[in-house]
Design an enzyme around this catalytic site. Structure first.
Site, PDB file in Angstrom:
ATOM      1  N   ASP A  14       3.502   2.201  -1.881  1.00 38.58           N
ATOM      2  CA  ASP A  14       2.530   1.499  -2.667  1.00 38.58           C
ATOM      3  C   ASP A  14       0.845   2.187  -2.453  1.00 38.58           C
ATOM      4  OD1 ASP A  14       0.986  -0.514  -4.054  1.00 38.58           O
ATOM      5  OD2 ASP A  14       1.460  -1.912  -2.478  1.00 38.58           O
TER       6      ASP A  14
ATOM      7  N   ASP B 223      -7.385   8.236  -9.443  1.00 35.63           N
ATOM      8  CA  ASP B 223      -8.190   9.133  -9.539  1.00 35.63           C
ATOM      9  C   ASP B 223      -7.825   9.869 -10.780  1.00 35.63           C
ATOM     10  OD1 ASP B 223     -10.326  10.851  -9.108  1.00 35.63           O
ATOM     11  OD2 ASP B 223      -9.938  10.693  -6.996  1.00 35.63           O
TER      12      ASP B 223
ATOM     13  N   LYS C 257      -1.270   3.287  -4.719  1.00 39.93           N
ATOM     14  CA  LYS C 257      -1.904   2.729  -5.617  1.00 39.93           C
ATOM     15  C   LYS C 257      -3.236   4.003  -6.020  1.00 39.93           C
ATOM     16  CE  LYS C 257      -1.931  -2.073  -4.557  1.00 39.93           C
ATOM     17  NZ  LYS C 257      -1.214  -1.967  -3.323  1.00 39.93           N
TER      18      LYS C 257
END
Ligand code: 5BU
Length: 452
Positions: free
Chosen positions: A295, A300, A297
């Site tokens: 996870d 960028d 996430k």
């Protein structure tokens, strides 16, 4: 086409009537929703509306005009400007200071005041408004309404001796929209049913089974997770938010038989060591047949995400089957995720999240168009093409004191048509971790079956 008909179509374009399933304030489910406030934002339409409304009465019978707040205020104002009938304003609440007047404007006793209302439903709100005008020794004999929803309001007011002039009623609206192919026969019959006071049957939306989703899927990672779900009769992903390798491996050993995937936040481990952490974790994933979902996430630009995905001490690309990623960096930012199933963050479970409906809509477009994305994390329904992963599931509590918000598995399968539930503290904080994971597995599977 008559002028009135044309006018209705123009109004319809502004989105004043919507068809579907709407829960009214009373909790009743209505097959249509009316909101005439947008009309005031189109000066040409508002002006036309005032002509049509003024045609309904003989202006010489009245001394004043008053709109019921708020939707009818601009309508009454436009009618006043057109007819030169003086406007008075009714407040929603009396002022707490000063004159405490409920009616503002210049008027004198005995004058006859024409009332304007946008929509009449039960008539109750008009029956509350009229006495407040009469209290000022004004007369009320006539009421103009733009739309009569035909739910008893007109009859009620007429029984009390008022004349009610409506520009449209729902039956006329439906006829005009039907004639112009803007509404289906099915919707019309649902509306008629509703207007007759019957409870409306909305067709239950069916969810696809895991087998059907498997048949439709082309991505090897979505295939894998669906195959495991079917084989293990589980839709549970356990979130291992623990701080040491030992805890992580112990946890994986205990929950392994019950889960389709183990979700990690690998960077919270205090003693991460690739060989000591990842190799035994991989063994457990093979032993118990579950996937590893990091996870991370990502959030960028593509180049940085590419570096983060494969480098550093975690080398995520070498072991994760699934990764989570925001799509905030745009479509190309996801190109770097090769040989992994990407789960796009579309909506978050925490209070005050910025993932509102506009965000979700845009994020969804990216997720749907990118071949690396197999699903989304969301607290709302998403299209069948993507698998829906829902965190924020806990059977014991509604939230923590840090903004997390929980639903039950029953709720998410029924309302969101979730595919996989993600449970963290509900399992790893439980006294008996194996039992808790089995309980969540059974609850999740039963909720899925019940909603087929
Ligand atoms: P919990 O202990 O069940 O609250 O843990 C939920 C996990 O799911 C945790 O690891 C979060 O980082 C993760 N999560 C979430 O809770 N809500 C979200 O919207 C997203 C992830 Br995205």
């Amino acid at each position: 086409m008559s002028n009135k008909e044309n006018f209705l179509l123009e109004c319809y374009q502004l989105g004043i009537i919507k068809f579907g399933k709407f829960t009214l304030k009373s909790g009743i489910e209505s097959p249509f929703y009316v909101d005439l406030r947008p009309l005031a934002s189109d000066p040409k339409i508002l002006k036309k509306l005032s002509f049509f409304l003024l045609e309904l009465i003989s202006i010489n019978d009245f001394d004043l005009i008053c709109g019921v707040p708020y939707a009818a205020l601009p309508m009454a104002t436009a009618m006043s400007l057109e007819s030169e009938l003086p406007l008075i304003i009714k407040r929603k609440e009396a002022k707490a200071y000063g004159t405490k007047k409920l009616i503002e404007g210049i008027f004198s006793k005995g004058q006859n005041c024409l009332i304007v209302e946008d929509v009449i439903t039960s008539g109750i709100s008009l029956l509350e408004t009229i006495p407040e005008i009469e209290k000022e020794d004004l007369k009320v004999t006539d009421i103009i309404v733009v739309l009569d929803r035909q739910q008893g309001g007109k009859k009620l007011l007429e029984e009390r001796g008022f004349r009610v002039h409506s520009l449209f009623n729902m039956t006329e609206v439906c006829e005009i929209l039907r004639k112009n192919n803007l509404i289906s026969d099915e919707e019309i019959s649902r509306i008629n049913d509703f207007l007759k006071g019957n409870q409306v049957q909305f067709a239950e939306e069916k969810r696809l089974t895991y087998e059907q989703k498997l048949e439709n899927s082309t991505n090897s990672f979505s295939k894998k997770i669906l195959e495991i779900a079917i084989e293990k009769k589980s839709n549970l992903i356990a979130s291992a938010d623990v701080l040491t390798t030992k805890e992580l491996l112990d946890f994986a050993e205990k929950v392994g038989p019950n889960i389709v995937a183990l979700k990690t936040h690998i960077d919270i481990l205090t003693d991460f060591d690739f060989d000591e952490t990842i190799l035994p974790l991989k063994d457990l994933a093979n032993k118990y047949n579950f996937l590893l979902m990091e996870d991370r996430k990502f959030g960028d630009i593509g180049n940085t995400q590419e570096l983060q995905f494969s480098n550093g001490i975690y080398k995520i690309s070498s072991w994760a089957d699934l990764v989570t990623s925001h799509v905030i960096g745009g479509e190309n930012s996801l190109d770097c995720f090769l040989n992994v199933g990407v789960i796009a963050i579309l909506g978050m479970s925490s209070k005050g999240t910025l993932t509102n409906s506009e965000y979700r809509e845009e994020a969804l477009k990216i997720a749907l168009s990118h071949p690396n994305v197999i699903g989304g994390v969301c607290q709302n329904k998403i299209p069948d093409e993507l698998l829906l992963f829902t965190p924020g599931v806990n059977m014991e509590t509604k939230g923590d004191n840090k903004g997390q918000q929980y639903n039950t598995s029953e709720f998410v399968f029924k309302n969101l048509k979730t595919d996989f539930i993600i449970v963290g503290r509900g399992i790893y904080k439980a006294e008996e971790i194996e039992k808790a994971s089995l309980d969540y597995k059974i609850a999740g599977w039963n909720s899925y079956i019940e909603n087929l």
